[in-house]
Design an enzyme around this catalytic site. Structure first.
Site, PDB file in Angstrom:
ATOM      1  CB  ALA A  60      -0.867  -0.017   1.254  1.00 37.81           C
ATOM      2  N   GLY A 101       0.785  -5.243   0.765  1.00 35.80           N
ATOM      3  CA  GLY A 101      -0.325  -5.306  -0.186  1.00 35.80           C
ATOM      4  C   GLY A 101       0.117  -5.861  -1.544  1.00 35.80           C
ATOM      5  CD  GLU A 104      -2.404  -8.013   2.336  1.00 38.79           C
ATOM      6  OE1 GLU A 104      -2.157  -6.800   2.181  1.00 38.79           O
ATOM      7  OE2 GLU A 104      -3.154  -8.458   3.206  1.00 38.79           O
ATOM      8  CD  GLU A 124       1.369  -5.775   5.263  1.00 35.41           C
ATOM      9  OE1 GLU A 124       2.193  -6.660   5.631  1.00 35.41           O
ATOM     10  OE2 GLU A 124       0.762  -5.845   4.195  1.00 35.41           O
TER      11      GLU A 124
HETATM   12  C1  LIG Z   1      12.602  -2.686   0.777  1.00 35.47           C
HETATM   13  C2  LIG Z   1      11.983  -1.487   0.061  1.00 35.47           C
HETATM   14  C3  LIG Z   1      10.845  -1.929  -0.789  1.00 35.47           C
HETATM   15  C4  LIG Z   1      13.066  -0.828  -0.848  1.00 35.47           C
HETATM   16  O1  LIG Z   1      14.117  -0.308  -0.093  1.00 35.47           O
HETATM   17  P1  LIG Z   1      15.150   0.737  -0.744  1.00 35.47           P
HETATM   18  O2  LIG Z   1      15.577   0.234  -2.067  1.00 35.47           O
HETATM   19  O3  LIG Z   1      16.171   0.988   0.300  1.00 35.47           O
HETATM   20  O4  LIG Z   1      14.320   2.056  -1.039  1.00 35.47           O
HETATM   21  P2  LIG Z   1      13.681   3.069   0.001  1.00 35.47           P
HETATM   22  O5  LIG Z   1      14.618   4.189   0.251  1.00 35.47           O
HETATM   23  O6  LIG Z   1      13.154   2.358   1.192  1.00 35.47           O
HETATM   24  O7  LIG Z   1      12.415   3.598  -0.803  1.00 35.47           O
HETATM   25  C5  LIG Z   1      12.551   4.483  -1.911  1.00 35.47           C
HETATM   26  C6  LIG Z   1      11.442   5.502  -1.831  1.00 35.47           C
HETATM   27  O8  LIG Z   1      10.172   4.834  -1.922  1.00 35.47           O
HETATM   28  C7  LIG Z   1       9.345   5.176  -0.813  1.00 35.47           C
HETATM   29  N1  LIG Z   1       8.511   4.008  -0.482  1.00 35.47           N
HETATM   30  C8  LIG Z   1       8.903   2.752  -0.337  1.00 35.47           C
HETATM   31  N2  LIG Z   1       7.855   1.947  -0.085  1.00 35.47           N
HETATM   32  C9  LIG Z   1       6.781   2.745  -0.056  1.00 35.47           C
HETATM   33  C10 LIG Z   1       5.395   2.514   0.165  1.00 35.47           C
HETATM   34  N3  LIG Z   1       4.919   1.280   0.409  1.00 35.47           N
HETATM   35  N4  LIG Z   1       4.572   3.560   0.137  1.00 35.47           N
HETATM   36  C11 LIG Z   1       5.025   4.811  -0.098  1.00 35.47           C
HETATM   37  N5  LIG Z   1       6.327   5.105  -0.328  1.00 35.47           N
HETATM   38  C12 LIG Z   1       7.189   4.067  -0.311  1.00 35.47           C
HETATM   39  C13 LIG Z   1      10.330   5.496   0.294  1.00 35.47           C
HETATM   40  O9  LIG Z   1       9.716   6.316   1.274  1.00 35.47           O
HETATM   41  C14 LIG Z   1      11.418   6.234  -0.486  1.00 35.47           C
HETATM   42  O10 LIG Z   1      10.935   7.541  -0.722  1.00 35.47           O
HETATM   43  P3  LIG Z   1      11.934   8.773  -0.726  1.00 35.47           P
HETATM   44  O11 LIG Z   1      12.894   8.520  -1.828  1.00 35.47           O
HETATM   45  O12 LIG Z   1      12.604   8.755   0.615  1.00 35.47           O
HETATM   46  O13 LIG Z   1      11.057   9.954  -0.906  1.00 35.47           O
HETATM   47  C15 LIG Z   1      11.532  -0.442   1.102  1.00 35.47           C
HETATM   48  O14 LIG Z   1      11.168   0.753   0.450  1.00 35.47           O
HETATM   49  C16 LIG Z   1      10.373  -0.875   1.940  1.00 35.47           C
HETATM   50  O15 LIG Z   1      10.555  -1.625   2.866  1.00 35.47           O
HETATM   51  N6  LIG Z   1       9.171  -0.365   1.636  1.00 35.47           N
HETATM   52  C17 LIG Z   1       8.000  -0.587   2.436  1.00 35.47           C
HETATM   53  C18 LIG Z   1       7.437  -1.975   2.285  1.00 35.47           C
HETATM   54  C19 LIG Z   1       6.226  -2.135   3.157  1.00 35.47           C
HETATM   55  O16 LIG Z   1       6.270  -1.859   4.334  1.00 35.47           O
HETATM   56  N7  LIG Z   1       5.136  -2.589   2.597  1.00 35.47           N
HETATM   57  C20 LIG Z   1       3.888  -2.723   3.284  1.00 35.47           C
HETATM   58  C21 LIG Z   1       3.120  -1.450   3.191  1.00 35.47           C
HETATM   59  S1  LIG Z   1       1.598  -1.481   4.122  1.00 35.47           S
HETATM   60  C22 LIG Z   1       0.582  -2.449   3.200  1.00 35.47           C
HETATM   61  O17 LIG Z   1       0.954  -2.860   2.156  1.00 35.47           O
HETATM   62  C23 LIG Z   1      -0.754  -2.673   3.765  1.00 35.47           C
HETATM   63  C24 LIG Z   1      -1.632  -3.392   3.088  1.00 35.47           C
HETATM   64  C25 LIG Z   1      -2.972  -3.599   3.618  1.00 35.47           C
HETATM   65  C26 LIG Z   1      -3.824  -2.520   3.099  1.00 35.47           C
HETATM   66  C27 LIG Z   1      -5.181  -2.646   3.646  1.00 35.47           C
HETATM   67  C28 LIG Z   1      -5.759  -1.330   3.556  1.00 35.47           C
HETATM   68  C29 LIG Z   1      -7.013  -1.302   4.327  1.00 35.47           C
HETATM   69  C30 LIG Z   1      -7.153   0.120   4.677  1.00 35.47           C
HETATM   70  C31 LIG Z   1      -8.466   0.378   5.268  1.00 35.47           C
HETATM   71  C32 LIG Z   1      -8.282   1.691   5.883  1.00 35.47           C
HETATM   72  C33 LIG Z   1      -9.544   2.386   6.067  1.00 35.47           C
HETATM   73  C34 LIG Z   1      -9.564   3.110   7.358  1.00 35.47           C
HETATM   74  C35 LIG Z   1      -8.628   4.235   7.369  1.00 35.47           C
HETATM   75  C36 LIG Z   1      -8.637   4.819   8.714  1.00 35.47           C
HETATM   76  C37 LIG Z   1      -7.532   5.816   8.827  1.00 35.47           C
HETATM   77  O18 LIG Z   1      -6.806   6.021   7.867  1.00 35.47           O
HETATM   78  O19 LIG Z   1      -7.408   6.404   9.902  1.00 35.47           O
END
Ligand SMILES: CC(C)(COP(=O)(O)OP(=O)(O)OC[C@H]1O[C@@H](n2cnc3c(N)ncnc32)[C@H](O)[C@@H]1OP(=O)(O)O)[C@@H](O)C(=O)NCCC(=O)NCCSC(=O)/C=C/CCCCCCCCCCCCC(=O)O
Length: 731
Positions: A60, A101, A104, A124
């Site tokens: 996500a 996600g 998923e 997550e």
């Molecule tokens: C390992 C990585 C993938 C890569 O690492 P690396 O190569 O070192 O690169 P980074 O420096 O980390 O990243 C580069 C830039 O990319 C940005 N980035 C990375 N991942 C994301 C992301 N997922 N979203 C946004 N941005 C991201 C990062 O910030 C860097 O940006 P910048 O250059 O510094 O500007 C590594 O990046 C990594 O580990 N990423 C994260 C992986 C992760 O954690 N994934 C899980 C995400 S959560 C998810 O997927 C959840 C899913 C379930 C969704 C269900 C939704 C239901 C919602 C219902 C909600 C309704 C109610 C809401 C109520 C409320 O809101 O209050």
């Protein structure tokens, strides 16, 4: 967005949202649109889902959490459902990372193929939430409850090979293969095969019968490893539903769990931490230079001076970063022991498969022991890691100045001392900086880099770049006694001893900190690192009990309150775990046991000073330990020693094991509310007075509260600096 094409009757939907193909709202909309198009196109027989550019979707869009856009449909779950329900075979083609996600939606597909070097996982929990798009219900159905609990409650990334061995990945594509072409061939071959059992929501959890014993095992483990964190526990409870309830009911329990976690302050703190970790590498020295315009020097060879505990660890970090590493130790015995330790550690990494045979022999070859300063004449950067004494460090810098190339950077691993004073004995102060590693240097993730007054942009860029190459959370700070971490931490430690004087015992204080979420209490940590370390630092500063002239009050140094309890402990030979006695005693294990001898030492001290011990509540204990540290954090920000509150928080999370689910000391203060923090500090200041200046309310904290109440943590610096820069601001 996503891209859509049809090749040889296979629809290929490629997510295109650089850099990481996060499933932002616009991506979700476009994905569902193309899925519907592929479903209704009679010429399409199967569907491939992949990522354009660097990676499969990594999850996500984390920026959307806690914002209204996260609620906008279609949700990731809608996409997962559409993929699973599709009458045409759906294939996830994974390269890079399929995380959260992203995995998923791959679980919604009927098949998954992956490049051999790709990684999969549901991380997550590290954001304080759970896989909320069916992941908690589908993953156990493929890889079993035990594995799913392990993957989801700890949030690790796993290789495609491991995924294949557990049945999650149907085919691993060897290095050099084209994932898209493989996926299209795979998709063609899947046409006409039954999809019933390929729809994971249709199948049952293989080891469901073991659910209770697996729950007990994993609950015990997570409570130990992530003390105080809510998300791992909720993850386990929701995964449990996959074994006991229908798929639909399990999904409902996942939804409820997700709402609970999203509403908690912990998920906000952990999401803050995710971005903070990335923010710290975007360093800047206002008005001078920043990460975008300063160019680092190329560092091929590094010198490490001193092969004690710190030097050994630093040498391992340099070797792991691919540097030729000269280690200087003039004491033959110490050199033999140090080199043996480093080579032993390389062998351990090889045995644990953290490095391969080739990397191991490269590291061994790159390690060059030397026994005189001339041996360092070829290094590009040298890090001295000897005893914390300004006199000794200055002597070393003078010697390095003579032998090292004029271009070489001279760095000190000092944890407290003035970098500018060391630079002053060299002719290259622009090439001098601090690189403060935390013990054990090869394990701890933090590197606190200190810029001296004259450090050049190139020097700063080089030490920051080296930290990145070592894969450390590298934070740039200014020069002052103790820099950021130890300067702030000193008050945490001092207050813990004052609490003992006033009525608490070590275990009572430690228990409060354990409840807060620390893995160890302050006194347990003291025993682990050795009570001699702090004693020697105090002795260097002329503070210890034994150094005072006759007649000096035991509880004062100058006009400041001082607790000599730590000195007494050391003087009794209670050096900590290594001596099997410190603040606690240790009987054949590392378990700390309260010791009557320590209790007596404290009781005698109180009697001698006519202190009537009182009950100290857990609330007071926590506030007394944490609030002065936070107050000092505001001073550090005000002076520009730290550039941002998240720099401080990352220092504490990665250098002092501060519980991640609180965000760090500054974020914690923001969570409680700055007005409340200030109120307690002001009350304490009235009580304590001038002898405890760490309770004097910080100007910055006071101003923020008076003018903005509890402003967003992202605005603290902007608001304050704007005001401070105005004429007659009095700040
Ligand atoms: C390992 C990585 C993938 C890569 O690492 P690396 O190569 O070192 O690169 P980074 O420096 O980390 O990243 C580069 C830039 O990319 C940005 N980035 C990375 N991942 C994301 C992301 N997922 N979203 C946004 N941005 C991201 C990062 O910030 C860097 O940006 P910048 O250059 O510094 O500007 C590594 O990046 C990594 O580990 N990423 C994260 C992986 C992760 O954690 N994934 C899980 C995400 S959560 C998810 O997927 C959840 C899913 C379930 C969704 C269900 C939704 C239901 C919602 C219902 C909600 C309704 C109610 C809401 C109520 C409320 O809101 O209050």
């Amino acid at each position: 967005m996503a891209k859509y094409s049809v090749e040889n009757e296979v629809a290929v939907i490629a997510v295109d949202n650089p850099p990481m193909n996060a499933l932002s709202h616009h991506v979700r909309k476009s994905l569902l649109k193309y899925l519907k198009e592929a479903e209704s196109d009679e010429k399409v027989t199967s569907i491939v889902l992949c990522g354009d550019g660097r990676t499969f979707p990594v999850g996500a869009d984390i920026k959307e959490f806690h914002k209204s856009v996260s609620k906008l449909g279609p949700t990731i779950l809608d996409i997962v459902d559409a993929l699973e329900k599709s009458k045409k075979p759906t294939i996830a083609a994974i390269h890079g990372n399929a995380l959260g996600g992203g995995l998923e939606i791959a679980l919604g597909c009927h098949y998954r193929i992956a490049m051999t070097n790709s990684k999969v996982g549901l991380p997550e929990v590290k954001l304080g939430i759970l896989p909320g798009a069916g992941g908690t219900q589908r993953l156990p159905r493929v890889i079993g409850l035990d594995n799913a609990m392990q993957w989801i409650a700890y949030g690790g990334h796993h290789s495609a090979g491991i995924g294949a061995s557990l049945g999650l990945i149907d085919r691993v594509v060897p290095q050099g293969g084209n994932i898209r072409e493989h996926a299209i061939l795979f998709a063609k071959a899947a046409v006409g095969k039954s999809l019933g059992q390929r729809r994971l929501s249709n199948i049952s959890v293989p080891d469901a019968a073991k659910v209770e014993s697996l729950m007990a095992k994993h609950l015990k483990e997570v409570s130990k490893k992530s003390r105080g964190a809510l998300a791992p526990i909720v993850c386990l409870q929701v995964i449990k539903s996959s074994a006991l309830l229908s798929y639909q009911e399990g999904l409902e329990s996942e939804r409820q769990g997700m709402f609970t976690l999203l509403a908690s302050s912990q998920s906000r703190a952990q999401i803050y931490s995710f971005f903070a970790e990335r923010q710290v590498s975007k360093w800047s020295v206002p008005g001078v230079t920043n990460y975008q315009n300063a160019v680092p020097m190329k560092v091929k060879a590094v010198g490490v001076v001193g092969l004690g505990t710190m030097g050994r660890g630093i040498a391992i970090c340099c070797l792991r970063a691919g540097k030729i590493t000269y280690v200087l130790e003039m004491n033959t015995k110490a050199q033999t022991a140090g080199v043996k330790y480093i080579r032993g550690y390389i062998e351990t990494m090889r045995k644990r498969k953290q490095i391969n045979d080739q990397q191991s022999s490269m590291m061994n070859n790159a390690l060059i022991p030397v026994d005189n300063y001339n041996g360092l004449k070829n290094v590009d950067l040298v890090i001295e890691a000897v005893f914390e004494s300004m006199k000794i460090k200055k002597e070393i810098f003078k010697k390095l100045e003579k032998v090292c190339k004029p271009s070489a950077i001279l760095a000190s691993n000092t944890s407290t001392l003035n970098i500018d004073e060391m630079a002053s004995v060299t002719k290259r102060p622009q090439k001098v900086a601090g690189m403060h590693f935390f013990a054990p240097a090869h394990i701890m993730m933090l590197l606190e880099n200190i810029r001296g007054e004259k450090s050049s942009p190139e020097t700063i860029a080089t030490i920051m770049d080296l930290g990145k190459q070592m894969r450390k959370t590298t934070v740039l700070v200014g020069n002052c006694h103790g820099f950021v971490g130890n300067r702030m931490f000193a008050y945490y430690t001092a207050e813990s001893s004052f609490l003992l004087e006033e009525g608490a015992y070590p275990k009572q204080v430690d228990d409060v900190l354990l409840d807060y979420g620390f893995a160890m209490g302050r006194f347990q940590v003291g025993d682990l690192s050795g009570t001699d370390i702090g004693y020697k630092i105090r002795r260097e500063r002329g503070l210890t009990h034994k150094q005072q002239p006759a007649g000096t009050p035991e509880r004062k140094r100058g006009d400041r309150r001082y607790s000599p309890l730590d000195d007494f402990l050391y003087e009794k030979g209670r050096y900590g775990l290594k001596a099997r006695k410190g603040w606690y005693k240790y009987e054949g294990s590392r378990t700390p046991i309260p010791d009557p001898e320590v209790r007596k030492m404290i009781d005698d001290f109180r009697k001698r000073h006519n202190i009537n011990p009182r009950h100290i509540s857990p609330e007071e204990t926590l506030q007394r330990m944490i609030f002065p540290l936070v107050n000092e954090g505001f001073n550090v920000l005000d002076e520009g020693i730290a550039a941002n509150p998240w720099d401080i928080d990352m220092i504490f999370q990665h250098g002092y094991a501060w519980p991640r689910h609180t965000g760090g000391p500054m974020y914690y203060a923001y969570t409680i509310g700055l007005p409340q923090v200030l109120k307690v500090i002001e009350e304490r200041w009235k009580l304590a007075g001038a002898s405890e200046p760490h309770w004097k309310p910080s100007k910055m904290l006071t101003w923020l509260v008076e003018h903005h109440g509890n402003p967003d943590i992202n605005d603290w610096i902007k608001l304050y600096k704007e005001r401070k820069s105005q004429p007659n601001s009095n700040l």
